[in-house]
Each structure stands twice: as C-alpha cells, then as structure tokens.
Scaffold this motif. Structure first.
Motif, mmCIF file in Angstrom:
data_model
loop_
_atom_site.group_PDB
_atom_site.id
_atom_site.type_symbol
_atom_site.label_atom_id
_atom_site.label_comp_id
_atom_site.label_asym_id
_atom_site.label_seq_id
_atom_site.Cartn_x
_atom_site.Cartn_y
_atom_site.Cartn_z
ATOM 1 N N GLY A 79 6.038 108.556 66.476
ATOM 2 C CA GLY A 79 7.458 109.173 67.087
ATOM 3 C C GLY A 79 8.104 110.012 66.515
ATOM 4 N N ARG A 80 7.838 110.390 65.358
ATOM 5 C CA ARG A 80 8.442 111.517 64.313
ATOM 6 C C ARG A 80 7.881 112.825 64.766
ATOM 7 N NH1 ARG A 80 9.770 107.070 60.629
ATOM 8 N NH2 ARG A 80 8.304 106.820 59.126
ATOM 9 N N TRP A 81 6.887 112.573 64.176
ATOM 10 C CA TRP A 81 5.690 114.028 64.096
ATOM 11 C C TRP A 81 5.593 114.567 65.355
ATOM 12 C CZ3 TRP A 81 1.408 115.338 67.706
ATOM 13 C CH2 TRP A 81 0.798 115.985 66.745
ATOM 14 N N LEU A 82 5.816 113.995 67.035
ATOM 15 C CA LEU A 82 6.359 114.160 67.990
ATOM 16 C C LEU A 82 7.520 114.430 68.668
ATOM 17 C CD1 LEU A 82 3.877 110.839 70.476
ATOM 18 C CD2 LEU A 82 3.662 113.602 69.955
ATOM 19 N N ARG A 83 8.580 114.091 67.677
ATOM 20 C CA ARG A 83 9.185 114.522 67.815
ATOM 21 C C ARG A 83 9.378 116.331 67.414
ATOM 22 N NH1 ARG A 83 14.757 111.563 69.742
ATOM 23 N NH2 ARG A 83 14.089 110.106 70.321
ATOM 24 N N ALA A 84 8.804 116.354 65.732
ATOM 25 C CA ALA A 84 9.589 117.668 65.452
ATOM 26 C C ALA A 84 8.311 118.424 65.931
ATOM 27 C CB ALA A 84 8.504 116.789 63.732
ATOM 28 N N THR A 85 7.424 118.094 66.339
ATOM 29 C CA THR A 85 6.399 119.343 67.099
ATOM 30 C C THR A 85 6.687 119.752 68.449
ATOM 31 O OG1 THR A 85 4.611 117.573 67.591
ATOM 32 C CG2 THR A 85 4.211 118.951 65.786
ATOM 33 N N LYS A 86 7.991 118.290 69.105
ATOM 34 C CA LYS A 86 7.866 118.446 70.774
ATOM 35 C C LYS A 86 7.176 118.595 71.026
ATOM 36 C CE LYS A 86 11.992 120.341 69.194
ATOM 37 N NZ LYS A 86 13.412 119.271 69.385
ATOM 38 N N LEU A 87 5.877 117.687 71.173
ATOM 39 C CA LEU A 87 4.914 117.276 72.131
ATOM 40 C C LEU A 87 4.919 116.303 72.795
ATOM 41 C CD1 LEU A 87 1.602 117.308 69.360
ATOM 42 C CD2 LEU A 87 2.445 119.169 71.201
ATOM 43 N N ASP A 88 6.182 115.368 71.841
ATOM 44 C CA ASP A 88 6.619 113.859 73.078
ATOM 45 C C ASP A 88 7.357 114.144 74.812
ATOM 46 O OD1 ASP A 88 8.852 115.600 71.655
ATOM 47 O OD2 ASP A 88 10.204 113.833 72.558
ATOM 48 N N GLU A 89 7.351 116.108 74.669
ATOM 49 C CA GLU A 89 8.021 116.782 75.497
ATOM 50 C C GLU A 89 6.661 116.479 76.701
ATOM 51 O OE1 GLU A 89 11.032 116.452 76.249
ATOM 52 O OE2 GLU A 89 11.926 117.114 74.229
ATOM 53 N N LEU A 90 5.475 117.072 76.926
ATOM 54 C CA LEU A 90 4.236 117.319 77.163
ATOM 55 C C LEU A 90 4.215 116.284 78.593
ATOM 56 C CD1 LEU A 90 2.030 118.598 74.180
ATOM 57 C CD2 LEU A 90 3.434 119.916 76.194
ATOM 58 N N PRO A 91 4.613 115.395 78.824
ATOM 59 C CA PRO A 91 4.329 114.663 79.576
ATOM 60 C C PRO A 91 5.166 115.076 81.374
ATOM 61 C CG PRO A 91 4.164 112.833 78.423
ATOM 62 C CD PRO A 91 4.759 114.667 77.953
ATOM 63 N N GLN A 92 6.336 115.642 80.723
ATOM 64 C CA GLN A 92 7.354 116.518 81.529
ATOM 65 C C GLN A 92 7.044 117.488 82.823
ATOM 66 O OE1 GLN A 92 11.201 117.277 79.872
ATOM 67 N NE2 GLN A 92 10.480 116.247 78.646
ATOM 68 N N LEU A 93 5.792 118.119 81.766
ATOM 69 C CA LEU A 93 4.236 118.514 83.025
ATOM 70 C C LEU A 93 4.259 118.629 84.298
ATOM 71 C CD1 LEU A 93 2.122 120.317 80.415
ATOM 72 C CD2 LEU A 93 4.250 121.522 81.327
ATOM 73 N N TRP A 94 4.162 116.384 84.626
ATOM 74 C CA TRP A 94 3.783 116.030 85.378
ATOM 75 C C TRP A 94 5.141 116.212 86.752
ATOM 76 C CZ3 TRP A 94 1.223 114.749 89.350
ATOM 77 C CH2 TRP A 94 1.457 113.410 89.728
ATOM 78 N N ASP A 95 6.606 116.364 85.675
ATOM 79 C CA ASP A 95 7.005 116.251 86.167
ATOM 80 C C ASP A 95 8.009 117.687 86.536
ATOM 81 O OD1 ASP A 95 8.410 113.460 85.504
ATOM 82 O OD2 ASP A 95 8.973 114.292 83.707
ATOM 83 N N VAL A 96 7.543 118.091 86.414
ATOM 84 C CA VAL A 96 7.722 119.952 87.037
ATOM 85 C C VAL A 96 6.285 120.467 88.047
ATOM 86 C CG1 VAL A 96 6.806 122.013 86.705
ATOM 87 C CG2 VAL A 96 8.127 120.493 84.120
ATOM 88 N N SER A 141 18.593 122.281 68.782
ATOM 89 C CA SER A 141 16.856 122.344 68.319
ATOM 90 C C SER A 141 17.558 120.808 67.427
ATOM 91 C CB SER A 141 16.371 122.943 68.308
ATOM 92 O OG SER A 141 16.767 124.027 67.246
ATOM 93 N N HIS A 142 18.633 121.099 66.627
ATOM 94 C CA HIS A 142 18.632 120.515 65.393
ATOM 95 C C HIS A 142 20.243 119.085 65.945
ATOM 96 C CE1 HIS A 142 15.551 122.046 63.063
ATOM 97 N NE2 HIS A 142 16.163 123.166 62.952
ATOM 98 N N GLU A 143 19.750 118.978 67.555
ATOM 99 C CA GLU A 143 21.704 117.971 68.145
ATOM 100 C C GLU A 143 21.889 116.973 66.912
ATOM 101 O OE1 GLU A 143 21.602 116.101 71.651
ATOM 102 O OE2 GLU A 143 21.679 117.601 71.980
ATOM 103 N N ALA A 144 20.118 116.258 66.805
ATOM 104 C CA ALA A 144 19.924 114.951 65.867
ATOM 105 C C ALA A 144 20.755 114.713 64.742
ATOM 106 C CB ALA A 144 18.617 114.277 66.210
ATOM 107 N N GLU A 145 20.469 116.364 64.498
ATOM 108 C CA GLU A 145 21.553 116.608 62.423
ATOM 109 C C GLU A 145 23.079 116.896 63.064
ATOM 110 O OE1 GLU A 145 18.523 117.508 64.015
ATOM 111 O OE2 GLU A 145 16.962 116.381 62.325
#
Length: 195
Positions: A79-96, A141-145
């Motif tokens: 999850g840390r890596w996916l969040r850092a690279t924003k790859l966690d958002e890619l499944p939203q292409l299905w929502d698009v 983009s750094h909302e969590a911080e």
C-alpha cells in the motif's frame, strides 16, 4: 471530441495497456496482507447519486477513520508503494468506463462529508462527473501529511481542507473543458513521474 468519448477511449485503452501491471499489483496486494485486492466504497457521484468506487486496497482490512493521517499504521507494505506512485487509483479507469466517473472532475467524497457541503457549492460540484484527478487533488497531494500535523485531523479536514478543495472543485466545474482536462491530465502525470 466530447468529454465522454475522450473518457471512454482513454479508459478502455488504459485498461488494455495496463492489464499486466494491474494483475501484478492485485497479486502483490493479496500476497502482502489478507483481504481482497480491491477496495470498494460508496461515494457520491454526479447529481448526488451514490456509486461504488474501486481502488487497489492499500490498508489492512480493519475498521478505522475514513481519512488517512500521515504514516497510518493500517497501510500495508504494498500500500505504501501504491499510494506513493498513485497506482492505487488505476482501478478507477473501470469506473470511468462504466460512466460513474470521468478522468478529470472533482474527487468524489463519502456521503458524510458531502453532507457538509454548502448548498451553493454542492450544486456546482455535483453537476459534473467526479474524476480521478482535479485541481484540488494536485493542490492537496500531501493531504495525509497536513492532517498528521494537525492536533485534530478530522476537524482540520472538515473546517480547512474540505472547504478549500470545494472552492477549487467548484471553479473547475464552472469552467470545465476538454482542453482544461488535457492540461490537468498532463500535470497529474508529471507529478506522478516526479514522485
């Protein structure tokens, strides 16, 4: 070309080209921690209609706050890596692809935060499809911080960050165009590539 046609073409092409990466990410998530590869959550879409958003799961399956604060202990190694690279958002292409979202548009919120929208801004922000990226996402983009630095993260989000994001989202919705979307997509890709 219309915005919807542009979304359809890009989402379909993205899912096709990125399929191997999506499968590898899903496998890594499943091996890294117990639970499903995808995170599903009810968000508020266009005209206030609820829909289910899809993201790669980046946290352990456990109850917790709906906002992520700093180095949240629920975040997995993958999850840390996916969040850092924003790859966690890619499944939203299905929502698009299925029409619930757009590539660019105000980020969709959970119902309890939408309930806090001032009526005037609510109408404008919810008049367009929510998106994977938008000006507010780039600005925060750094909302969590930012939330980690606050003494009361929930209050900071509701009283400071959410109103600022809403103003940016309403401004985008009032001036939305395909040319503006292309600029925002390029800015987002540049931000991701720069890390």
């Amino acid at each position: 070309m219309s915005k919807r046609l542009f979304d359809l073409l890009c989402a379909a092409l993205g899912l096709l080209v990125l399929a191997p990466l999506l499968l590898l990410a899903a496998l890594w998530i499943r091996l890294d921690s117990p639970g499903p590869a995808l995170f599903r959550q009810t968000r508020v879409g266009r005209f206030g209609v609820p829909f289910t958003i899809h993201k790669f799961r980046t946290m352990r399956v456990a109850p917790g706050a709906e906002i992520t604060v700093g180095a949240d202990p629920r975040i997995t190694r993958a999850g840390r890596w996916l969040r850092a690279t924003k790859l966690d958002e890619l499944p939203q292409l299905w929502d698009v692809l299925r029409g619930a979202m757009s590539l660019v548009g105000p980020r969709p919120e959970v119902p309890r935060y939408v309930a806090l929208y001032p009526e005037a801004l609510r109408e404008v922000v919810l008049s367009v499809r929510p998106g994977i990226t938008d000006p507010a996402s780039l600005a925060f983009s750094h909302e969590a911080e930012l939330l980690a630095a606050a003494s009361d993260p929930e209050r900071e989000y509701c009283e400071v960050i959410l109103p600022a994001k809403l103003r940016l989202s309403a401004d985008y919705a009032a001036r939305a165009s395909l040319a503006a979307d292309l600029r925002l997509i390029l800015r987002t890709l540049g931000r991701v590539l720069r890390g």
